[in-house]
Design an enzyme around this catalytic site. Structure first.
Site, mmCIF file in Angstrom:
data_model
loop_
_atom_site.group_PDB
_atom_site.id
_atom_site.type_symbol
_atom_site.label_atom_id
_atom_site.label_comp_id
_atom_site.label_asym_id
_atom_site.label_seq_id
_atom_site.Cartn_x
_atom_site.Cartn_y
_atom_site.Cartn_z
ATOM 1 N N SER A 1 -11.203 -0.914 -2.198
ATOM 2 C CA SER A 1 -9.930 -0.829 -1.300
ATOM 3 C C SER A 1 -10.192 -1.026 0.283
ATOM 4 O O SER A 1 -9.406 -1.656 1.026
ATOM 5 C CB SER A 1 -9.168 0.447 -1.484
ATOM 6 O OG SER A 1 -8.626 0.706 -2.644
ATOM 7 N N HIS B 1 -3.975 6.052 2.633
ATOM 8 C CA HIS B 1 -4.673 4.913 2.255
ATOM 9 C C HIS B 1 -4.299 3.702 3.101
ATOM 10 O O HIS B 1 -5.074 2.875 3.451
ATOM 11 C CB HIS B 1 -4.379 4.646 0.694
ATOM 12 C CG HIS B 1 -5.189 3.742 0.013
ATOM 13 N ND1 HIS B 1 -4.778 2.366 0.086
ATOM 14 C CD2 HIS B 1 -6.396 3.852 -0.683
ATOM 15 C CE1 HIS B 1 -5.853 1.647 -0.876
ATOM 16 N NE2 HIS B 1 -6.737 2.666 -1.127
ATOM 17 N N ASP C 1 0.961 -1.199 -0.012
ATOM 18 C CA ASP C 1 -0.126 0.034 0.052
ATOM 19 C C ASP C 1 0.909 1.302 -0.118
ATOM 20 O O ASP C 1 2.057 1.211 -0.208
ATOM 21 C CB ASP C 1 -0.957 0.033 1.255
ATOM 22 C CG ASP C 1 -2.443 0.549 0.793
ATOM 23 O OD1 ASP C 1 -2.409 1.823 0.379
ATOM 24 O OD2 ASP C 1 -3.309 -0.006 1.010
#
Length: 643
Positions: free
Chosen positions: A433, A116, A60
Site C-alpha cells: 500500500s 491509510h 482509499d
C-alpha cells in the site's frame, strides 16, 4: 446486494452486460524521494516541475484535509478540465487537495477514519513539511514523490473494508472528474478479470488515458498471491530503503544483532539482564519474566505491538521480537510501548542458540537511532505478494517494486501521545500500500514530462529502466532468498530519472487488450463485462503475444516465437543491438539482432524464439536492447506454470 430474482430481472433489460454478488476488498516520506534520486531544482523534479498540473486521484479510506502535508503553498489552481467536488462540510479543499468525495454509505464525509488514505496521499504528492519525524526518528522534510501535483480523494473504504460497489463508483467518478493518475492501495484475492472490479474500473480509466497504479498485495512470500494483475495496471511490489531506525540486541557473549524500533527510550540502562525465550509470548503467566529481557516470535494471534504490551504487563524489562521463518530479514520500526528491538528470523535463531548454550543467558538493547546508508538496499520485503499471476500466468507480475517498508508519511493524529507529549502527525507503516503511491507519484512526474505518452508507454518506461542491483551493485535480494527472482521483484526497483528518458517504449492501445482477453478463453459476455461494450471474439492472441515490456513463458517442448514492437522515443538516429543474459537451460534467438531508427516515434519489431533444452524448466533472464546512450531491458521468465 442483489437477490437472484433481481439479477434475473436485470438480465432481461436491453443493454445488460453482467451482474454478480458483491465482494469486500481490503486496504492493502522524509527519505524515499532522495533515495530514488529526486532532489529539488535538479534532475527529474526540475524537468517535470515536480508534477505540476497533474491530478492524482486516490481510492482509499479518506483524507485528513487540514494536515500540513496538504497545504497549498506554491501550488497553482486546478487545471481547467477539473470537474471534481469537495464534499467536506467545512472549507477544507485548496489548490493541493482539489477534490474529496465519499462513496461509503456508513460514513458522512471523505474524512479519514483510519489513516491509510492520509498516509498514501502524502506519499504520492504531499507538499513540503519541515521537521517531520516519529519520536524524533527519521527527522527531516517530508514530501511526496510529485509535490506539485494536485490530489483528489475518493473514499471507498470504511474501517479497512472496501465494498466493490463503492470502488467502482469511486473509479467512475475519478474518471469523470478528470484525474490523470489513479493510485489504488487495496484489492482482493486473485480472480478472473471479468470478476474483478478493479480490473474492470481500471480498464475504463486507461481508455481515457489515465494511468493506474495498484498494490501487489501483502500475502508474500507465498507464490501465486499477487493481486491486481491485469496487464493495463502497474502492479507494485514493496522494497526497502537504506534507512534503518536501529535497536541492537547485545548478548552476554558479545554478539550484536541489529534490529529496529521507532521507540528509542533514552532512559534504558543498557545493563545486561537475564534473557528468556517465551516463544510467541501468549502464555506469559506461566513464565517468570519479571525484570528480564524476553525473546518473543511473531507467531500467534497477537500483533507485534500487543506482544510488547503483554511483556510489559508481565513485568519484563524489555523484548526482543524475532520473525517467523517466512518473515526473513524484514523488520519494522514500530512504535512499541516497551523497550524493544525487532530482529530477523536468522538473527533470532542465533539468539535462541545462545540461550541454549549457557545456563545464565543475559542480554541488553542498545538504541542507536536513525541510520542511512545500508548498502544492501533495496531488498524486496518478505510480505510482498509473489507471482505468478493466477489470473494470467502469461503476464509477468508484479511489474515493479518501490519503497514500501518503514515509510514515514502523514497521519491524522499523533501516535506519540501515549508515550511522550509530542504531537507530530506523521507515522511509519509498511506494505505494498505504501509502494503503490510512490509509483503513482513517479507516473505523475512522467505525465508532466511526456503529456502525449499513453498509460502503457509510461508503464513501459518505468519497467525497462528499473534497477536490478542494490547500492553495492550486487543483484537485488529477496529478504528471504538471494537474489530476488522475477516473480518477486518484476522488472526491478523503480528508477524515476531513467524512466523519464527510456530510449524505447513498448506501447499498447486499449483495443489491443481485447484479442488478449479473448485469448484467455473468456466468453464474449465476460470480455464485454471488462471493456463495457459488446464484444465478439473473432480473433485472439496468446497472453505472451501482448506487446508487454516483459515476458512470462510456459515452458514446453519445441520452439516458441513471440513478437514485440518498440517505439523510438530517444534519439532520432540511433541503432540498438540486443543481448540475452541468464536463461540457463534454454536456447534463445532474437531476430533481428539490430534495430535501426531514423526518426522519433518510429516503430520496429523483433521476434524472440525460445527452445528449452529440458523440461520442466525454471529459468529467468533479460533481453536488453542497447544503443550508445540507452539500455532498454525486459525481464523474461520461463517456467512450467500454466492456466
Amino acid at each position: 446486494m442483489l437477490s437472484s430474482d433481481e439479477v434475473e430481472e436485470m438480465e432481461m433489460k436491453p443493454g445488460f452486460v453482467s451482474a454478480r454478488p458483491q465482494r469486500i476488498l481490503e486496504l492493502d516520506t522524509t527519505h524515499t524521494p532522495s533515495f530514488l534520486g529526486l532532489h529539488q531544482n535538479v534532475g527529474l523534479w526540475n524537468a517535470s516541475n515536480s508534477g505540476k498540473g497533474v491530478i492524482i486521484g486516490l481510492l482509499d479510506s479518506g483524507i485528513t484535509p487540514k494536515h500540513p502535508s496538504f497545504n497549498d503553498n506554491g501550488m497553482p489552481p486546478p487545471p481547467a478540465k477539473w470537474k471534481g467536488k469537495c464534499e467536506f462540510n467545512f472549507t477544507a479543499c485548496n489548490n493541493k487537495l482539489i477534490g474529496a468525495r465519499n462513496f461509503v454509505k456508513t460514513a458522512t464525509s471523505p474524512l479519514d477514519g483510519k489513516g491509510h488514505g492520509t498516509h498514501t496521499s502524502s506519499t504520492a504528492a504531499g507538499n513540503f513539511v519541515d521537521g517531520a519525524n516519529l519520536l524524533g526518528n527519521a527527522n527531516g522534510t517530508a514530501v511526496g514523490i510529485a509535490p506539485r501535483a494536485h490530489l483528489a480523494m475518493y473514499r471507498v473504504c470504511d474501517d479497512g473494508l472496501c465494498q466493490e460497489a463503492y470502488i467502482l463508483a469511486g473509479l467512475d467518478a475519478a474518471i469523470e472528474d478528470g484525474v490523470d493518475v489513479i493510485s489504488i492501495s487495496l484489492g482482493g484475492p486473485p480472480m478472473p478479470f471479468y470478476d474483478d472490479c478493479l480490473a474492470i474500473g481500471a480498464y475504463s480509466a486507461i481508455q481515457k488515458g489515465i494511468f493506474v497504479s495498484c498494490s501487489a498485495g501483502n500475502k508474500g512470500p507465498t507464490v501465486g498471491t499477487v493481486k491486481n494483475g491485469a496487464p493495463w495496471i502497474l502492479t507494485v511490489a514493496a522494497s526497502t530503503t537504506d534507512r534503518k531506525i536501529r535497536a541492537v540486541a547485545v548478548l552476554g557473549n558479545g554478539a550484536k544483532y541489529v534490529g529496529e524500533s521507532a521507540f528509542q527510550p533514552t532512559n534504558f540502562s543498557g545493563k545486561l539482564l537475564p534473557l528468556v525465550n517465551a516463544n510467541n509470548c501468549e502464555s506469559l503467566p506461566t513464565i517468570d519474566v519479571k525484570g528480564k529481557i524476553v525473546l518473543c516470535d511473531t507467531s500467534g494471534d497477537l500483533s507485534r505491538i500487543e506482544k510488547g504490551e503483554e511483556v510489559k504487563n508481565a513485568g519484563a524489562a524489555a523484548m526482543i521480537l524475532m520473525n517467523e521463518k517466512n518473515g526473513g530479514y524484514t523488520t519494522f520500526a514500530d512504535v512499541h510501548v516497551h523497550p524493544t528491538t525487532h530482529v530477523s528470523y536468522f538473527n533470532g535463531l542465533k539468539i535462541i542458540n545462545y540461550i541454549k548454550s549457557t545456563s545464565a543467558p543475559v542480554a541488553t538493547i542498545s538504541f542507536k537511532g536513525t541510520r542511512i546508508g545500508n548498502k544492501h538496499a533495496p531488498t524486496v520485503a518478505s510480505f510482498s505478494s509473489r507471482g505468478p499471476s493466477l489470473a494470467s500466468p502469461g503476464i509477468l507480475k508484479p511489474d515493479i517494486s518501490g519503497p514500501g517498508v518503514n515509510i514515514l508519511a502523514a497521519w491524522p493524529t499523533s501516535v506519540e501521545e501515549m508515550i511522550t507529549s509530542a504531537t507530530s502527525t506523521f507515522t511509519i507503516i509498511s506494505g505494498t500500500s505504501m509502494a503503490c503511491p510512490h509509483l503513482a507519484g513517479v507516473a505523475a512526474l512522467l505525465k508532466n514530462t511526456h503529456p502525449d505518452w499513453s498509460p502503457a508507454a509510461i508503464k513501459s518506461a518505468i519497467m525497462t529502466t528499473a534497477d536490478i542491483v542494490n547500492l553495492e551493485k550486487d543483484p537485488i535480494e529477496d529478504e528471504r532468498l538471494k537474489p530476488a527472482n522475477l516473480f518477486t521483484i518484476g522488472s526491478g526497483n523503480v528508477n524515476p530519472s531513467r524512466a523519464s528518458d527510456p530510449g524505447l517504449i513498448y506501447d499498447i492501445h486499449p483495443e489491443d487488450y481485447v484479442p488478449y482477453l479473448c485469448g484467455l478463453k473468456y466468453t464474449d459476455i465476460q470480455v464485454s463485462a471488462i471493456v463495457r461494450r459488446k464484444v465478439h471474439c473473432t480473433s485472439s492472441i496468446a497472453e505472451t503475444e501482448l506487446n508487454y515490456p516483459s515476458f512470462s513463458i510456459h515452458s514446453k517442448s519445441g520452439a516458441q516465437t513471440y513478437t514485440r514492437t518498440v517505439t523510438n522515443v530517444g534519439e532520432a538516429n540511433s541503432t540498438y543491438t540486443v543481448k540475452v543474459s541468464g536463461l540457463d537451460g534454454v536456447e534463445v534467438t532474437v531476430s533481428p539482432i539490430t534495430l535501426k531508427f531514423s526518426a522519433l516515434n518510429q516503430k520496429a519489431s523483433y521476434n524472440v524464439t525460445v527452445k528449452p533444452s529440458k523440461l520442466p524448466l525454471h529459468s529467468q533472464g533479460y533481453i536488453t536492447w542497447s544503443s550508445c546512450r540507452y539500455s532498454v531491458r525486459s525481464p523474461i521468465q520461463i517456467s512450467p506454470y500454466s492456466i
